[in-house]
Scaffold this motif. Structure first.
Motif, PDB file in Angstrom:
ATOM      1  N   GLY A  37       0.838  -1.201   0.000  1.00  0.00           N
ATOM      2  CA  GLY A  37       0.000   0.000   0.000  1.00  0.00           C
ATOM      3  C   GLY A  37       0.871   1.249   0.000  1.00  0.00           C
ATOM      4  N   LEU A  38       0.205   2.362  -0.181  1.00  0.00           N
ATOM      5  CA  LEU A  38       0.919   3.644  -0.245  1.00  0.00           C
ATOM      6  C   LEU A  38       1.620   3.965   1.069  1.00  0.00           C
ATOM      7  N   SER A  39       2.577   4.858   1.003  1.00  0.00           N
ATOM      8  CA  SER A  39       3.187   5.398   2.214  1.00  0.00           C
ATOM      9  C   SER A  39       2.075   6.061   3.035  1.00  0.00           C
ATOM     10  N   GLY A  40       2.028   5.747   4.307  1.00  0.00           N
ATOM     11  CA  GLY A  40       1.001   6.340   5.172  1.00  0.00           C
ATOM     12  C   GLY A  40      -0.320   5.588   5.195  1.00  0.00           C
ATOM     13  N   SER A  41      -0.398   4.477   4.443  1.00  0.00           N
ATOM     14  CA  SER A  41      -1.661   3.727   4.413  1.00  0.00           C
ATOM     15  C   SER A  41      -1.866   2.923   5.693  1.00  0.00           C
ATOM     16  N   GLY A  42      -0.796   2.744   6.461  1.00  0.00           N
ATOM     17  CA  GLY A  42      -0.914   2.035   7.741  1.00  0.00           C
ATOM     18  C   GLY A  42      -0.261   0.660   7.745  1.00  0.00           C
ATOM     19  N   LYS A  43       0.670   0.423   6.819  1.00  0.00           N
ATOM     20  CA  LYS A  43       1.296  -0.901   6.708  1.00  0.00           C
ATOM     21  C   LYS A  43       2.039  -1.310   7.985  1.00  0.00           C
ATOM     22  N   SER A  44       2.907  -0.421   8.466  1.00  0.00           N
ATOM     23  CA  SER A  44       3.712  -0.760   9.656  1.00  0.00           C
ATOM     24  C   SER A  44       2.815  -0.949  10.869  1.00  0.00           C
ATOM     25  N   THR A  45       1.810  -0.104  10.984  1.00  0.00           N
ATOM     26  CA  THR A  45       0.883  -0.194  12.118  1.00  0.00           C
ATOM     27  C   THR A  45       0.138  -1.522  12.087  1.00  0.00           C
ATOM     28  N   LEU A  46      -0.343  -1.882  10.898  1.00  0.00           N
ATOM     29  CA  LEU A  46      -1.064  -3.161  10.751  1.00  0.00           C
ATOM     30  C   LEU A  46      -0.117  -4.329  11.038  1.00  0.00           C
ATOM     31  N   GLY A 143      -2.986  13.173   3.916  1.00  0.00           N
ATOM     32  CA  GLY A 143      -3.486  13.923   5.072  1.00  0.00           C
ATOM     33  C   GLY A 143      -2.772  13.498   6.349  1.00  0.00           C
ATOM     34  N   ARG A 144      -2.458  12.209   6.465  1.00  0.00           N
ATOM     35  CA  ARG A 144      -1.757  11.721   7.663  1.00  0.00           C
ATOM     36  C   ARG A 144      -0.311  12.223   7.667  1.00  0.00           C
ATOM     37  N   ASP A 145       0.361  11.955   6.580  1.00  0.00           N
ATOM     38  CA  ASP A 145       1.754  12.381   6.345  1.00  0.00           C
ATOM     39  C   ASP A 145       2.613  12.456   7.622  1.00  0.00           C
ATOM     40  N   PRO A 146       2.736  11.333   8.365  1.00  0.00           N
ATOM     41  CA  PRO A 146       3.419  11.398   9.669  1.00  0.00           C
ATOM     42  C   PRO A 146       4.881  11.803   9.572  1.00  0.00           C
ATOM     43  N   LYS A 147       5.511  11.568   8.423  1.00  0.00           N
ATOM     44  CA  LYS A 147       6.940  11.897   8.302  1.00  0.00           C
ATOM     45  C   LYS A 147       7.162  13.171   7.483  1.00  0.00           C
ATOM     46  N   ILE A 184     -14.903   5.617   6.836  1.00  0.00           N
ATOM     47  CA  ILE A 184     -14.157   5.505   8.102  1.00  0.00           C
ATOM     48  C   ILE A 184     -13.171   4.348   7.997  1.00  0.00           C
ATOM     49  N   CYS A 185     -11.952   4.629   8.427  1.00  0.00           N
ATOM     50  CA  CYS A 185     -10.913   3.600   8.365  1.00  0.00           C
ATOM     51  C   CYS A 185     -11.047   2.685   9.582  1.00  0.00           C
ATOM     52  N   PRO A 186     -11.111   1.369   9.358  1.00  0.00           N
ATOM     53  CA  PRO A 186     -11.149   0.464  10.514  1.00  0.00           C
ATOM     54  C   PRO A 186      -9.893   0.650  11.373  1.00  0.00           C
ATOM     55  N   THR A 187      -9.987   0.301  12.640  1.00  0.00           N
ATOM     56  CA  THR A 187      -8.823   0.440  13.511  1.00  0.00           C
ATOM     57  C   THR A 187      -7.784  -0.619  13.126  1.00  0.00           C
ATOM     58  N   PRO A 188      -6.517  -0.389  13.474  1.00  0.00           N
ATOM     59  CA  PRO A 188      -5.483  -1.410  13.200  1.00  0.00           C
ATOM     60  C   PRO A 188      -5.854  -2.751  13.830  1.00  0.00           C
ATOM     61  N   THR A 189      -6.441  -2.717  15.025  1.00  0.00           N
ATOM     62  CA  THR A 189      -6.822  -3.968  15.709  1.00  0.00           C
ATOM     63  C   THR A 189      -7.881  -4.713  14.898  1.00  0.00           C
ATOM     64  N   GLU A 190      -8.841  -3.974  14.365  1.00  0.00           N
ATOM     65  CA  GLU A 190      -9.892  -4.612  13.555  1.00  0.00           C
ATOM     66  C   GLU A 190      -9.291  -5.231  12.284  1.00  0.00           C
ATOM     67  N   MET A 191      -8.413  -4.491  11.639  1.00  0.00           N
ATOM     68  CA  MET A 191      -7.831  -4.999  10.387  1.00  0.00           C
ATOM     69  C   MET A 191      -6.939  -6.211  10.650  1.00  0.00           C
ATOM     70  N   ALA A 192      -6.149  -6.133  11.729  1.00  0.00           N
ATOM     71  CA  ALA A 192      -5.290  -7.276  12.076  1.00  0.00           C
ATOM     72  C   ALA A 192      -6.161  -8.481  12.404  1.00  0.00           C
TER      73      ALA A 192
HETATM   74  N1  LIG Z   1      -6.161   2.089  10.962  1.00  0.00           N
HETATM   75  C1  LIG Z   1      -5.695   3.296  11.224  1.00  0.00           C
HETATM   76  N2  LIG Z   1      -6.533   4.291  11.598  1.00  0.00           N
HETATM   77  C2  LIG Z   1      -6.056   5.523  11.857  1.00  0.00           C
HETATM   78  N3  LIG Z   1      -4.767   5.889  11.765  1.00  0.00           N
HETATM   79  C3  LIG Z   1      -3.891   4.950  11.390  1.00  0.00           C
HETATM   80  C4  LIG Z   1      -4.301   3.625  11.097  1.00  0.00           C
HETATM   81  N4  LIG Z   1      -3.212   2.892  10.750  1.00  0.00           N
HETATM   82  C5  LIG Z   1      -2.180   3.745  10.810  1.00  0.00           C
HETATM   83  N5  LIG Z   1      -2.567   4.977  11.204  1.00  0.00           N
HETATM   84  C6  LIG Z   1      -1.709   6.154  11.357  1.00  0.00           C
HETATM   85  O1  LIG Z   1      -1.324   6.526  10.033  1.00  0.00           O
HETATM   86  C7  LIG Z   1       0.033   6.922   9.998  1.00  0.00           C
HETATM   87  C8  LIG Z   1       0.777   6.051   8.994  1.00  0.00           C
HETATM   88  O2  LIG Z   1       0.815   4.722   9.470  1.00  0.00           O
HETATM   89  P1  LIG Z   1       2.028   3.759   9.144  1.00  0.00           P
HETATM   90  O3  LIG Z   1       1.724   2.447   9.767  1.00  0.00           O
HETATM   91  O4  LIG Z   1       3.318   4.426   9.491  1.00  0.00           O
HETATM   92  O5  LIG Z   1       1.884   3.655   7.553  1.00  0.00           O
HETATM   93  P2  LIG Z   1       2.902   3.108   6.453  1.00  0.00           P
HETATM   94  O6  LIG Z   1       3.768   2.082   7.129  1.00  0.00           O
HETATM   95  O7  LIG Z   1       2.027   2.512   5.394  1.00  0.00           O
HETATM   96  O8  LIG Z   1       3.643   4.299   5.974  1.00  0.00           O
HETATM   97  C9  LIG Z   1       0.551   6.795  11.422  1.00  0.00           C
HETATM   98  O9  LIG Z   1       0.509   8.064  12.019  1.00  0.00           O
HETATM   99  C10 LIG Z   1      -0.415   5.841  12.075  1.00  0.00           C
HETATM  100  O10 LIG Z   1      -0.547   6.090  13.458  1.00  0.00           O
END
Ligand SMILES: Nc1ncnc2c1ncn2[C@@H]1O[C@H](COP(=O)(O)OP(=O)(O)O)[C@@H](O)[C@H]1O
Ligand SMILES: Nc1ncnc2c1ncn2[C@@H]1O[C@H](COP(=O)(O)OS(=O)(=O)O)[C@@H](OP(=O)(O)O)[C@H]1O
Length: 217
Positions: A37-46, A143-147, A184-192
């Motif tokens: 998935g794209l950067s910021g899509s939540g891959k590492s979090t998932l 929109g998230r753009d954490p980095k 609405i984006c499901p929570t990481p816990t829900e997706m995992a």
């Molecule tokens: N399911 C989610 N719902 C809301 N925010 C999320 C979710 N998953 C990740 N995030 C947030 O989105 C940002 C990017 O997540 P990250 O896991 O770093 O993505 P990636 O590894 O794809 O770049 C982080 O700030 C993270 O906390």
């Protein structure tokens, strides 16, 4: 990056203990869960959430995260198409080793090119590669753009950024697609949890049991 094989006169050495023996020990089946998935899509979090859920069930998993591997194994690679191809190839090979070790290997990389993901799939037997597409819209990721990387890419300070001026090719058919529901984006816990349910349903969370046939002699 040259793909020409340099090693010649090499031979495969088989060890007496195999994948199935290790899987019996671990009571699970080695496989690769490939999160794209794209950067910021939540891959590492998932990946981390999945790792934690499997761990709490007594299952052995290991995360191969693109960003992290670029600090070591792949530190000599950048983001040109050639380097991304080599990045994915290497991680695919490492993931294959982890699966052979009997682990549930969670690889989380942008892996933007379909051909490269398919090449990783081809390294394993078909059912041992579970492609998870984190299908989040670019606007959400940006929109998230954490980095702050999207901001830099939009300002032209990073060239060849995936989704901005470099392509992302979505999977045509993957095992699991995760997306927003009603905006609405499901929570990481829900997706995992969804991935764990898939693994459970497909039998990855128990060891292979040999098929016993009632043969009459
Ligand atoms: N399911 C989610 N719902 C809301 N925010 C999320 C979710 N998953 C990740 N995030 C947030 O989105 C940002 C990017 O997540 P990250 O896991 O770093 O993505 P990636 O590894 O794809 O770049 C982080 O700030 C993270 O906390
Ligand atoms: N040009 C460009 N394009 C995309 N991403 C970039 C780029 N430059 C740096 N980064 C950071 O590198 C992380 C992606 O590394 P990957 O190994 O997953 O990329 S790839 O699969 O080889 O495309 C990615 O991490 P994630 O945000 O976790 O995906 C970015 O933080």
């Amino acid at each position: 990056m040259s793909s020409v094989a340099n090693s010649t006169n090499i031979f495969w050495h088989e060890c007496p203990i195999g994948k199935v023996d290790r899987e019996k020990l671990l009571n699970q089946q080695g496989c690769v869960v490939w999160i794209t998935g794209l950067s910021g899509s939540g891959k590492s979090t998932l990946a981390c959430s999945l790792d934690r859920q499997l761990h709490s069930r007594g299952k052995l998993s290991y995360v191969l995260d693109g960003d992290n591997l670029r600090h070591g194994l792949n530190k000599n690679l950048g983001f040109s198409p050639e380097h991304r191809v080599e990045n994915i190839r290497r991680v695919g090979e490492v993931a294959k080793l982890f699966a052979d070790a009997g682990l549930i290997c969670i690889a989380s990389l942008i892996s933007p090119y379909r051909k490269d993901r398919d090449a990783c799939r081809a390294l394993l037997s078909e059912e041992n590669f579970i492609e998870v597409f984190l299908n989040m819209p670019l606007e959400l990721c940006e929109g998230r753009d954490p980095k702050g990387l999207y901001k830099l890419a939009r300002a032209g300070k990073i060239k060849g950024f995936t989704g901005i001026d470099d392509p992302y090719e979505p999977p045509l058919s993957c095992e699991i697609e995760l997306q927003q529901k009603d905006g609405i984006c499901p929570t990481p816990t829900e997706m995992a949890g969804e991935v764990v349910t898939y693994l459970e349903d497909k039998g990855y969370l128990i060891a292979h049991h040999p098929v016993i046939t009632n043969q009459l002699i």
